[in-house]
Design an enzyme around this catalytic site. Structure first.
Site, PDB file in Angstrom:
ATOM      1  N   TYR A 110       0.774  -1.200  -0.021  1.00  0.00           N
ATOM      2  CA  TYR A 110      -0.034   0.208  -0.072  1.00  0.00           C
ATOM      3  C   TYR A 110       1.043   1.124  -0.067  1.00  0.00           C
ATOM      4  CZ  TYR A 110      -3.373   3.630   1.628  1.00  0.00           C
ATOM      5  OH  TYR A 110      -4.075   4.609   1.624  1.00  0.00           O
ATOM      6  N   ASP A 131       9.237   3.085  -0.489  1.00  0.00           N
ATOM      7  CA  ASP A 131       8.281   3.627   0.503  1.00  0.00           C
ATOM      8  C   ASP A 131       8.522   3.357   1.845  1.00  0.00           C
ATOM      9  OD1 ASP A 131       5.733   4.737   1.833  1.00  0.00           O
ATOM     10  OD2 ASP A 131       4.479   3.902   0.748  1.00  0.00           O
ATOM     11  N   LYS A 134       4.163   9.226   8.755  1.00  0.00           N
ATOM     12  CA  LYS A 134       4.003   8.565  10.289  1.00  0.00           C
ATOM     13  C   LYS A 134       4.859   9.073  11.245  1.00  0.00           C
ATOM     14  CE  LYS A 134       1.165   4.813   8.304  1.00  0.00           C
ATOM     15  NZ  LYS A 134       1.119   4.338   7.254  1.00  0.00           N
TER      16      LYS A 134
HETATM   17  C1  LIG Z   1       0.534   4.784   5.912  1.00  0.00           C
HETATM   18  C2  LIG Z   1       1.035   4.639   4.539  1.00  0.00           C
HETATM   19  C3  LIG Z   1       1.094   5.357   3.475  1.00  0.00           C
HETATM   20  C4  LIG Z   1      -0.009   6.404   3.352  1.00  0.00           C
HETATM   21  O1  LIG Z   1       0.405   7.471   4.276  1.00  0.00           O
HETATM   22  P1  LIG Z   1      -0.981   8.273   4.722  1.00  0.00           P
HETATM   23  O2  LIG Z   1      -0.310   9.460   5.582  1.00  0.00           O
HETATM   24  O3  LIG Z   1      -1.936   7.314   5.501  1.00  0.00           O
HETATM   25  O4  LIG Z   1      -1.499   8.903   3.431  1.00  0.00           O
HETATM   26  C5  LIG Z   1       1.703   5.117   2.259  1.00  0.00           C
HETATM   27  N1  LIG Z   1       2.723   4.157   2.072  1.00  0.00           N
HETATM   28  C6  LIG Z   1       2.772   3.348   3.616  1.00  0.00           C
HETATM   29  C7  LIG Z   1       3.815   2.173   3.338  1.00  0.00           C
HETATM   30  C8  LIG Z   1       2.077   3.328   4.552  1.00  0.00           C
HETATM   31  O5  LIG Z   1       2.133   2.448   5.330  1.00  0.00           O
END
Ligand SMILES: *Cc1c(COP(=O)(O)O)cnc(C)c1O
Length: 425
Positions: A142, A237, A265
Site C-alpha cells: 500500500y 516507500d 507517520k
Molecule cells: C500509511 C502508509 C502510506 C499512506 O500514508 P497516509 O499518511 O495515510 O496518506 C503510504 N505508504 C505506506 C507504506 C504506508 O504505511
C-alpha cells in the site's frame, strides 16, 4: 460501549461508514469501534472509560507513545507562535536537515502533509525524470490512495476485497504493473518485456499493509540491480518503516539505497507530515528549482514540524531502536507462547518497532500466502483480545507497532491477558 455506540450511530449518519479512514470501522473483524477520549504512553482510554494497551499507536506514528510530554510541549509552544504562515520557517529547514543527515541517500527533501502526497509526488518526479510512464508495484503493498497506486493495494483495500477501486480509470491502472512481493523473477520478466517503459519500481522495503512481511534475503538488492540495469528509479516507500525499523530506516537496515524515499507517520510524531526526498539531481527537478509541479498550502506546517523535530530528537538517542526491537521481540515471543499453550497455529515476525502475527504455522512471504489467513478466526481472536483490553489492528492484514512507552510491565500484562484471549478464541 454505550457512549461509543451512540457516537458511532451519529457518525454513520454524517460520515461514510462512520469513520474517516476505512479500516477503523471494524468491518473486517465484526463489532463496532470504541471512540477514543484520550491516550497516554502505551494506553488508550475510550469514551466509556475503558482502558486498552495499544498496539496500533496511530498506525505507527506515535513512536514515543501517546502524548509524549516533549512532543506535546513543542507543539504547544509552536501553537502559541502561530498556526500557519504560508511562508518559510527555520523549523522546516531544521527538519529537512535532520532527515537528510539520518536517511541514507537523502540529499534533498520536500515536506508534504501525508504519506499519500509523498508517494504521489515521488512517482510524478520519477515519471518526469525518466520520461517514462509505467510503474511497477507489488501486490499487497500500500502506498497511499493516489489513483496510480491504488492497484493491487493491501490494507483497507484488501480487507474489503477491493483490490483496486471504482473511480480509478482502467487506462490509468494499466500504467501500473504489479508483481508478487519477494518475487524477483517476476520483476525481471516484466523488465525483460517492458523495461524501457518503466519509470520506477516502488516498494515497501518491509511490507506492512498485508500483515508484516519481511523482504527475503536478496530481494531488495535484486530490485536495485534490475532498476540500474534498465535505467528505472527505485523508490522505497518508508512511510511506515522510516525511523521505525532502524534510525536510517530500511535502507540502513538492509544496506540498499533507493533513488527516492518517501516518509510519513513517525516524522510527524502524530501530526500530519509526509516527505519525499533522495538524489539532489532528481529533487532539483521539483518546482520552483525545476519544472515538476508540487505544492501545499500547509506543507511544513509549524505544529507538525515541531512535533516531528521533538519526536526525532528522542528517536536519535543511543540505544533507542535496540530497546524498541527488544520490546517487539518480547511481545511476539509472549504471544507465540500464549498461542502454543492454547494449541492455536501461530507465527510472528518483528523488525525494529513493527511486528506481525499470523494464524498459520509460518509467516507469509507474499500476498497470496497472507490471504490464506483464517479471517473468521482472526476476528474471534481480535474481539477476545479487545475484550481483555488489548487494542490490536482490526484486520489480519495490518502490522502492529510498539513504542518507547511499552515497558516490560506493559508487555507482561499484555501476555497475561493474551493467554486468556487465546484460550477462548
Ligand atoms: C500509511 C502508509 C502510506 C499512506 O500514508 P497516509 O499518511 O495515510 O496518506 C503510504 N505508504 C505506506 C507504506 C504506508 O504505511
Amino acid at each position: 460501549m454505550q457512549h461509543s455506540q451512540r457516537l458511532f450511530e451519529r457518525a454513520l449518519a454524517v460520515i461514510p461508514g462512520g469513520v474517516n479512514s476505512p479500516v477503523r470501522a471494524f468491518g473486517a473483524v465484526g463489532g463496532q469501534p470504541p471512540f477514543i477520549a484520550e491516550a497516554h504512553g502505551a494506553r488508550l482510554r475510550d469514551v466509556d472509560g475503558t482502558d486498552y494497551i495499544d498496539y496500533v499507536c496511530s498506525w505507527g506514528a506515535v513512536i514515543l507513545g501517546h502524548a509524549a510530554p516533549t512532543v506535546v510541549q513543542a507543539v504547544q509552544a509552536a501553537a502559541a507562535r502561530g498556526l500557519s504562515f504560508g511562508a518559510p520557517t527555520g523549523a522546516e529547514v531544521e527538519l529537512a536537515e535532520t532527515l537528510c543527515r539520518l536517511v541514507p541517500g537523502m540529499e534533498q527533501v520536500r515536506l508534504v502533509n501525508s504519506g499519500t502526497e509523498a508517494t504521489m509526488s515521488a512517482i510524478r518526479l520519477a515519471r518526469a525524470a525518466t520520461g517514462r510512464k509505467l510503474l511497477l508495484k507489488f501486490a499487497g503493498c500500500y502506498h497511499g490512495h493516489a489513483d496510480s497506486l491504488l492497484v493491487n493495494a493491501g490494507s483497507g483495500a484488501l480487507t474489503f476485497g477491493v483490490p483496486s477501486s471504482p473511480g480509478v480509470p482502467a487506462e490509468l491502472a494499466a500504467l501500473t504493473l504489479t508483481a508478487p512481493y519477494n518475487d524477483l523473477a517476476a520483476v525481471e520478466a516484466l523488465f525483460a518485456d517492458r523495461g524501457a517503459e518503466i519509470a520506477a519500481v516502488i516498494v515497501e522495503p518491509v511490507a506492512g499493509n498485508m500483515g508484516c512481511v519481511l523482504p527475503q534475503p536478496g530481494f531488495l538488492e535484486g530490485l536495485r540491480r534490475v532498476c540500474d540495469r534498465h535505467g528505472a528509479l527505485l523508490i522505497f516507500d518508508e512511510v511506515m518503516t522510516g525511523f521505525r525499523v532502524a534510525l536510517g530506516g530500511a535502507q540502513a537496515r538492509f544496506g540498499v539505497t533507493a533513488d527516492l524515499v518517501t516518509l510519513g507517520k513517525v516524522i510527524g510524531g502524530g501530526l500530519p507530515v509526509g516527505a519525499y526526498g533522495g538524489r539532489a539531481d532528481l529533487m532539483g527537478q521539483m518546482a520552483p528549482a525545476g519544472p515538476v509541479y508540487q505544492a501545499g498550502t500547509l506543507s511544513g506546517n509549524p505544529l507538525a514540524t515541531a512535533a516531528g523535530l521533538a519526536t526525532l530528537a528522542l528517536v536519535q538517542e543511543p540505544g533507542f531502536h535496540e530497546r524498541l526491537e527488544a520490546t517487539a521481540a518480547a511481545l511476539t515471543a509472549g504471544l507465540q507462547a500464549a498461542a502454543d499453550a492454547a494449541g492455536v497455529p501461530f507465527s510472528t515476525v518483528h523488525v525494529g518497532g513493527m511486528f506481525g502475527f499470523f494464524l498459520r504455522g509460518a509467516p507469509p512471504r507474499d500476498l497470496a500466502e497472507a490471504q490464506q489467513a483464517d479471517v473468521a478466526r482472526f476476528g474471534r481472536l481480535f474481539r477476545a483480545l479487545l475484550g481483555e483490553g488489548l487494542n490490536f489492528a482490526p484486520s489480519a492484514f495490518e502490522a502492529g507497532f510498539v513504542t518507547a512507552a511499552h515497558d516490560a510491565a506493559t508487555i507482561e500484562a499484555t501476555i497475561e491477558r493474551a493467554r486468556r484471549a487465546f484460550a477462548t478464541a
